[in-house]
Design a protein around this motif. Sequence first.
Motif, PDB file in Angstrom:
ATOM      1  N   GLY A 171      22.362  27.405  14.230  1.00 43.16           N
ATOM      2  CA  GLY A 171      22.656  27.707  12.849  1.00 43.16           C
ATOM      3  C   GLY A 171      22.951  26.423  12.093  1.00 43.16           C
ATOM      4  O   GLY A 171      22.512  25.333  12.472  1.00 43.16           O
ATOM      5  N   SER A 172      23.708  26.552  10.999  1.00 41.87           N
ATOM      6  CA  SER A 172      24.021  25.379  10.195  1.00 41.87           C
ATOM      7  C   SER A 172      24.897  24.372  10.943  1.00 41.87           C
ATOM      8  O   SER A 172      24.833  23.175  10.707  1.00 41.87           O
ATOM      9  CB  SER A 172      24.717  25.807   8.899  1.00 41.87           C
ATOM     10  OG  SER A 172      25.890  26.560   9.189  1.00 41.87           O
ATOM     11  N   ASP A 173      25.733  24.877  11.859  1.00 45.46           N
ATOM     12  CA  ASP A 173      26.564  24.003  12.679  1.00 45.46           C
ATOM     13  C   ASP A 173      25.832  23.710  13.983  1.00 45.46           C
ATOM     14  O   ASP A 173      25.773  24.544  14.868  1.00 45.46           O
ATOM     15  CB  ASP A 173      27.912  24.664  12.964  1.00 45.46           C
ATOM     16  CG  ASP A 173      28.779  23.830  13.910  1.00 45.46           C
ATOM     17  OD1 ASP A 173      28.422  22.665  14.155  1.00 45.46           O
ATOM     18  OD2 ASP A 173      29.789  24.357  14.387  1.00 45.46           O
ATOM     19  N   GLN A 174      25.262  22.521  14.085  1.00 41.73           N
ATOM     20  CA  GLN A 174      24.484  22.159  15.268  1.00 41.73           C
ATOM     21  C   GLN A 174      25.261  21.231  16.197  1.00 41.73           C
ATOM     22  O   GLN A 174      24.682  20.529  17.027  1.00 41.73           O
ATOM     23  CB  GLN A 174      23.165  21.509  14.849  1.00 41.73           C
ATOM     24  CG  GLN A 174      22.271  22.432  14.030  1.00 41.73           C
ATOM     25  CD  GLN A 174      20.869  21.870  13.864  1.00 41.73           C
ATOM     26  OE1 GLN A 174      20.454  20.958  14.557  1.00 41.73           O
ATOM     27  NE2 GLN A 174      20.123  22.440  12.926  1.00 41.73           N
TER      28      GLN A 174
ATOM     29  N   HIS B 252      17.801  29.738  18.031  1.00 41.96           N
ATOM     30  CA  HIS B 252      17.827  28.527  17.217  1.00 41.96           C
ATOM     31  C   HIS B 252      19.252  28.252  16.742  1.00 41.96           C
ATOM     32  O   HIS B 252      20.006  29.184  16.464  1.00 41.96           O
ATOM     33  CB  HIS B 252      16.924  28.687  15.987  1.00 41.96           C
ATOM     34  CG  HIS B 252      15.590  29.283  16.291  1.00 41.96           C
ATOM     35  ND1 HIS B 252      14.596  28.585  16.938  1.00 41.96           N
ATOM     36  CD2 HIS B 252      15.089  30.526  16.056  1.00 41.96           C
ATOM     37  CE1 HIS B 252      13.538  29.360  17.072  1.00 41.96           C
ATOM     38  NE2 HIS B 252      13.803  30.552  16.547  1.00 41.96           N
TER      39      HIS B 252
ATOM     40  N   HIS C 164      20.792  37.471  13.898  1.00 38.61           N
ATOM     41  CA  HIS C 164      20.376  36.255  13.218  1.00 38.61           C
ATOM     42  C   HIS C 164      21.572  35.371  12.866  1.00 38.61           C
ATOM     43  O   HIS C 164      21.419  34.167  12.653  1.00 38.61           O
ATOM     44  CB  HIS C 164      19.615  36.640  11.948  1.00 38.61           C
ATOM     45  CG  HIS C 164      18.972  35.499  11.228  1.00 38.61           C
ATOM     46  ND1 HIS C 164      18.007  34.709  11.798  1.00 38.61           N
ATOM     47  CD2 HIS C 164      19.153  35.016   9.971  1.00 38.61           C
ATOM     48  CE1 HIS C 164      17.625  33.789  10.930  1.00 38.61           C
ATOM     49  NE2 HIS C 164      18.299  33.944   9.819  1.00 38.61           N
ATOM     50  N   GLN C 165      22.761  35.963  12.800  1.00 40.74           N
ATOM     51  CA  GLN C 165      23.972  35.200  12.487  1.00 40.74           C
ATOM     52  C   GLN C 165      24.883  34.965  13.685  1.00 40.74           C
ATOM     53  O   GLN C 165      26.044  34.607  13.514  1.00 40.74           O
ATOM     54  CB  GLN C 165      24.784  35.906  11.388  1.00 40.74           C
ATOM     55  CG  GLN C 165      24.217  35.761   9.992  1.00 40.74           C
ATOM     56  CD  GLN C 165      23.151  36.788   9.704  1.00 40.74           C
ATOM     57  OE1 GLN C 165      23.083  37.800  10.375  1.00 40.74           O
ATOM     58  NE2 GLN C 165      22.320  36.525   8.728  1.00 40.74           N
ATOM     59  N   GLY C 166      24.415  35.189  14.867  1.00 41.15           N
ATOM     60  CA  GLY C 166      25.239  34.987  16.045  1.00 41.15           C
ATOM     61  C   GLY C 166      25.472  36.289  16.786  1.00 41.15           C
ATOM     62  O   GLY C 166      24.809  37.292  16.555  1.00 41.15           O
TER      63      GLY C 166
ATOM     64  N   ALA D 272      27.430  30.405  14.881  1.00 39.72           N
ATOM     65  CA  ALA D 272      26.636  31.489  14.299  1.00 39.72           C
ATOM     66  C   ALA D 272      25.157  31.127  14.378  1.00 39.72           C
ATOM     67  O   ALA D 272      24.500  30.859  13.368  1.00 39.72           O
ATOM     68  CB  ALA D 272      27.066  31.733  12.860  1.00 39.72           C
ATOM     69  N   PHE D 273      24.623  31.099  15.589  1.00 43.47           N
ATOM     70  CA  PHE D 273      23.228  30.725  15.794  1.00 43.47           C
ATOM     71  C   PHE D 273      22.331  31.956  15.724  1.00 43.47           C
ATOM     72  O   PHE D 273      22.799  33.096  15.752  1.00 43.47           O
ATOM     73  CB  PHE D 273      23.070  30.030  17.151  1.00 43.47           C
ATOM     74  CG  PHE D 273      23.320  30.927  18.336  1.00 43.47           C
ATOM     75  CD1 PHE D 273      22.272  31.447  19.070  1.00 43.47           C
ATOM     76  CD2 PHE D 273      24.621  31.243  18.725  1.00 43.47           C
ATOM     77  CE1 PHE D 273      22.488  32.261  20.162  1.00 43.47           C
ATOM     78  CE2 PHE D 273      24.854  32.061  19.832  1.00 43.47           C
ATOM     79  CZ  PHE D 273      23.786  32.575  20.534  1.00 43.47           C
ATOM     80  N   ASP D 274      21.042  31.727  15.632  1.00 36.26           N
ATOM     81  CA  ASP D 274      20.055  32.805  15.600  1.00 36.26           C
ATOM     82  C   ASP D 274      19.749  33.205  17.037  1.00 36.26           C
ATOM     83  O   ASP D 274      18.968  32.567  17.728  1.00 36.26           O
ATOM     84  CB  ASP D 274      18.792  32.320  14.892  1.00 36.26           C
ATOM     85  CG  ASP D 274      17.759  33.420  14.703  1.00 36.26           C
ATOM     86  OD1 ASP D 274      18.055  34.581  15.051  1.00 36.26           O
ATOM     87  OD2 ASP D 274      16.658  33.122  14.216  1.00 36.26           O
TER      88      ASP D 274
END
Length: 319
Positions: free
Chosen positions: A122-125, A120, A67-69, A101-103
């Motif tokens: 993460g916070s950095d898109q 999906h 979930h964090q990459g 650090a994407f899902d």
Amino acid sequence: MLTTPRRTLRLGGAAVVTVGLAAALAGCAPTPAAPSAGAPATTTAAFEHIHGLGADLSTGATYAGTHQGVWQIPTGLLPDSYLAGAPDAGLTRPTLSDGPAFDAMGFTVAGPGLLLASGHPGSDQSTLTGPNVGLISSTDAAASWTNVSLAGETDFHDLDAVPLPQEALRVYGYDSAAGTVSISDDGGATWSAGASVALRDLAADPANPDRVFATTEDGLAVSDDAGRTFGPASGAPMLYLIDVQDAAAGGGVVGIDPDGVVWRQEAGTWSRGGQTEGTPEALAFVGGGTPWLLAADQRGVVASDDFGLTWTVLVADQA
């Protein structure tokens, strides 16, 4: 191979087949009990939802898509005979890649030096387009990712890849939102539609690219037409997670049932192996000179070279 969400170190299990498998097919599965004390010092405190595991025999790197990459997993506790590549001897704990650090909902080691993923942003898109990243690839151990296709459109919850003649790569993807299998014969650049099927895990046969297996609520299913249609795999146990062994290991499916029991297919005959702790959330077969299994269960990320009779805890779950 696959992929669905998990808790801190993703798990998707239940003791009853019809309940546990249905929950996993619907999305997040129940959270298991905390692991027992006495686990190794290396922990998975940073993990949440392990969606896929894999090892690259060309480098010795072992990965977890979470979930964090994507993280690299230390394998220093394994005997040297497990490792066909040259693992980083300095890796003593899980290490998050330098990439976003994407899902990573779908994740697979697609070939030497090649990782494929979906999910999906993460916070950095800045590098990955949402809400779904489509199919993305990495050739630098997950330090960076490049969109291959379907950016912003598709979230593959499961991915597998097998070689085709003339160095082409076939990619199978499971779009859980649509409930369909998609097939690409050009490494994921373009896609064709396959069967509509509710599945938990899929795995392609490297010796026969047209054969792909899937775990469903009705049992193990198999397709011999590249995922266009599926039928029941006669005589197979009820499996939850699966992979396909390479030719060196004799081929055939290896899988884990909802109770955590490991099953292996040899020349069409199924034999029972050992057992995980609880229903695992991810499974991968690692070929080479000494084949072994990677799994994520209540203990953390574990490995076995005797089909589950004994396990080495690589990363302990401290959730």
